[in-house]
Motif scaffolding. Structure first.
Motif, PDB file in Angstrom:
ATOM      1  N   TYR A 176       0.919  -1.260   0.108  1.00 47.15           N
ATOM      2  CA  TYR A 176      -0.038   0.107   0.129  1.00 47.15           C
ATOM      3  C   TYR A 176       0.944   1.215  -0.050  1.00 47.15           C
ATOM      4  O   TYR A 176       2.006   1.211   0.281  1.00 47.15           O
ATOM      5  N   TYR A 177       0.422   2.493  -0.359  1.00 43.76           N
ATOM      6  CA  TYR A 177       1.273   3.517  -0.682  1.00 43.76           C
ATOM      7  C   TYR A 177       0.626   5.007  -0.176  1.00 43.76           C
ATOM      8  O   TYR A 177      -0.418   4.808   0.067  1.00 43.76           O
ATOM      9  N   ASP A 178       1.627   5.921  -0.090  1.00 43.69           N
ATOM     10  CA  ASP A 178       1.218   7.237  -0.136  1.00 43.69           C
ATOM     11  C   ASP A 178       2.122   7.987  -0.781  1.00 43.69           C
ATOM     12  O   ASP A 178       2.868   7.351  -1.802  1.00 43.69           O
ATOM     13  N   ASP A 179       2.310   9.235  -0.801  1.00 43.63           N
ATOM     14  CA  ASP A 179       2.886  10.074  -1.873  1.00 43.63           C
ATOM     15  C   ASP A 179       4.629   9.756  -1.831  1.00 43.63           C
ATOM     16  O   ASP A 179       5.247   9.896  -2.655  1.00 43.63           O
ATOM     17  N   ILE A 180       5.086   9.258  -0.808  1.00 41.86           N
ATOM     18  CA  ILE A 180       6.506   9.146  -0.604  1.00 41.86           C
ATOM     19  C   ILE A 180       6.933   7.550  -0.394  1.00 41.86           C
ATOM     20  O   ILE A 180       8.087   7.409  -0.751  1.00 41.86           O
ATOM     21  N   TYR A 181       6.187   6.894   0.314  1.00 44.99           N
ATOM     22  CA  TYR A 181       6.633   5.458   0.493  1.00 44.99           C
ATOM     23  C   TYR A 181       5.595   4.509   0.054  1.00 44.99           C
ATOM     24  O   TYR A 181       4.508   4.590  -0.279  1.00 44.99           O
ATOM     25  N   GLU A 182       6.041   3.164  -0.165  1.00 43.02           N
ATOM     26  CA  GLU A 182       5.292   2.005  -0.282  1.00 43.02           C
ATOM     27  C   GLU A 182       5.442   1.279   0.827  1.00 43.02           C
ATOM     28  O   GLU A 182       6.565   1.368   1.565  1.00 43.02           O
ATOM     29  N   TYR A 183       4.431   0.682   1.339  1.00 37.46           N
ATOM     30  CA  TYR A 183       4.519   0.195   2.756  1.00 37.46           C
ATOM     31  C   TYR A 183       3.810  -1.472   2.490  1.00 37.46           C
ATOM     32  O   TYR A 183       3.262  -1.940   1.413  1.00 37.46           O
ATOM     33  N   ARG A 184       4.327  -2.322   3.520  1.00 40.51           N
ATOM     34  CA  ARG A 184       3.630  -3.730   3.812  1.00 40.51           C
ATOM     35  C   ARG A 184       3.737  -3.903   5.167  1.00 40.51           C
ATOM     36  O   ARG A 184       4.934  -3.600   5.762  1.00 40.51           O
ATOM     37  N   HIS A 185       2.985  -4.969   5.539  1.00 36.47           N
ATOM     38  CA  HIS A 185       3.192  -5.575   6.770  1.00 36.47           C
ATOM     39  C   HIS A 185       3.501  -6.938   6.749  1.00 36.47           C
ATOM     40  O   HIS A 185       3.016  -7.757   5.816  1.00 36.47           O
ATOM     41  N   VAL A 186       4.267  -7.728   7.631  1.00 41.07           N
ATOM     42  CA  VAL A 186       4.446  -9.044   7.770  1.00 41.07           C
ATOM     43  C   VAL A 186       4.125  -9.755   8.857  1.00 41.07           C
ATOM     44  O   VAL A 186       4.389  -9.033  10.119  1.00 41.07           O
ATOM     45  N   VAL A 187       3.197 -10.615   8.903  1.00 46.73           N
ATOM     46  CA  VAL A 187       2.708 -11.305  10.176  1.00 46.73           C
ATOM     47  C   VAL A 187       3.494 -12.468  10.295  1.00 46.73           C
ATOM     48  O   VAL A 187       3.515 -13.574   9.650  1.00 46.73           O
ATOM     49  N   LEU A 188       4.077 -12.785  11.560  1.00 46.62           N
ATOM     50  CA  LEU A 188       5.195 -13.974  11.883  1.00 46.62           C
ATOM     51  C   LEU A 188       4.195 -14.727  12.822  1.00 46.62           C
ATOM     52  O   LEU A 188       3.427 -14.425  13.702  1.00 46.62           O
ATOM     53  N   PRO A 189       4.276 -15.918  12.639  1.00 49.28           N
ATOM     54  CA  PRO A 189       3.761 -17.162  13.025  1.00 49.28           C
ATOM     55  C   PRO A 189       4.392 -17.108  14.795  1.00 49.28           C
ATOM     56  O   PRO A 189       5.516 -16.723  14.813  1.00 49.28           O
ATOM     57  N   PRO A 190       3.693 -17.460  15.729  1.00 47.45           N
ATOM     58  CA  PRO A 190       4.088 -17.443  16.969  1.00 47.45           C
ATOM     59  C   PRO A 190       5.710 -18.028  17.188  1.00 47.45           C
ATOM     60  O   PRO A 190       6.263 -17.634  18.126  1.00 47.45           O
ATOM     61  N   ASP A 191       5.867 -19.128  16.581  1.00 50.05           N
ATOM     62  CA  ASP A 191       7.141 -19.815  16.850  1.00 50.05           C
ATOM     63  C   ASP A 191       8.548 -18.765  16.482  1.00 50.05           C
ATOM     64  O   ASP A 191       9.420 -18.788  16.941  1.00 50.05           O
ATOM     65  N   ILE A 192       7.978 -18.027  15.388  1.00 50.11           N
ATOM     66  CA  ILE A 192       9.142 -17.050  14.699  1.00 50.11           C
ATOM     67  C   ILE A 192       9.123 -15.836  15.702  1.00 50.11           C
ATOM     68  O   ILE A 192      10.013 -15.075  16.266  1.00 50.11           O
ATOM     69  N   ALA A 193       7.740 -15.311  16.227  1.00 46.00           N
ATOM     70  CA  ALA A 193       7.420 -14.113  16.676  1.00 46.00           C
ATOM     71  C   ALA A 193       8.130 -14.040  18.187  1.00 46.00           C
ATOM     72  O   ALA A 193       8.637 -13.074  18.687  1.00 46.00           O
ATOM     73  N   LYS A 194       8.319 -15.243  18.797  1.00 46.33           N
ATOM     74  CA  LYS A 194       8.970 -15.383  20.157  1.00 46.33           C
ATOM     75  C   LYS A 194      10.391 -15.026  20.059  1.00 46.33           C
ATOM     76  O   LYS A 194      10.839 -14.676  21.277  1.00 46.33           O
TER      77      LYS A 194
END
Length: 78
Positions: free
Chosen positions: A10-28
């Motif tokens: 997703y975008y604004d005037d300057i940046y493109e963005y994204r989010h990444v969802v980590l599974p619990p075993d990696i998030a810890k």
């Protein structure tokens, strides 16, 4: 085993963005309260093209990593 999930960009005037969802075993494995360098997030298994920066922590859901990268001059002109 749950997989790492990648949002659409997703975008604004300057940046493109994204989010990444980590599974619990990696998030810890995430360090508390700080942003990760590219080598650190790649070490967790996150795979993205060059230029993405982990720029913010979503405190209510720290397993969701927020990334952005600056648009090229060409993209900004559009």
């Amino acid at each position: 085993m749950p997989q790492i999930q990648y949002s659409e960009k997703y975008y604004d005037d300057i940046y493109e963005y994204r989010h990444v969802v980590l599974p619990p075993d990696i998030a810890k494995l995430l360090p508390k309260g700080r942003l990760l360098s590219e080598s650190e997030w790649r070490g967790l298994g996150v795979q993205q093209s060059r230029g993405w920066v982990h720029y913010a922590i979503h405190r209510p859901e720290p397993h969701i990593m927020l990334y952005r990268r600056k648009k090229t001059e060409e993209e900004v002109a559009r």
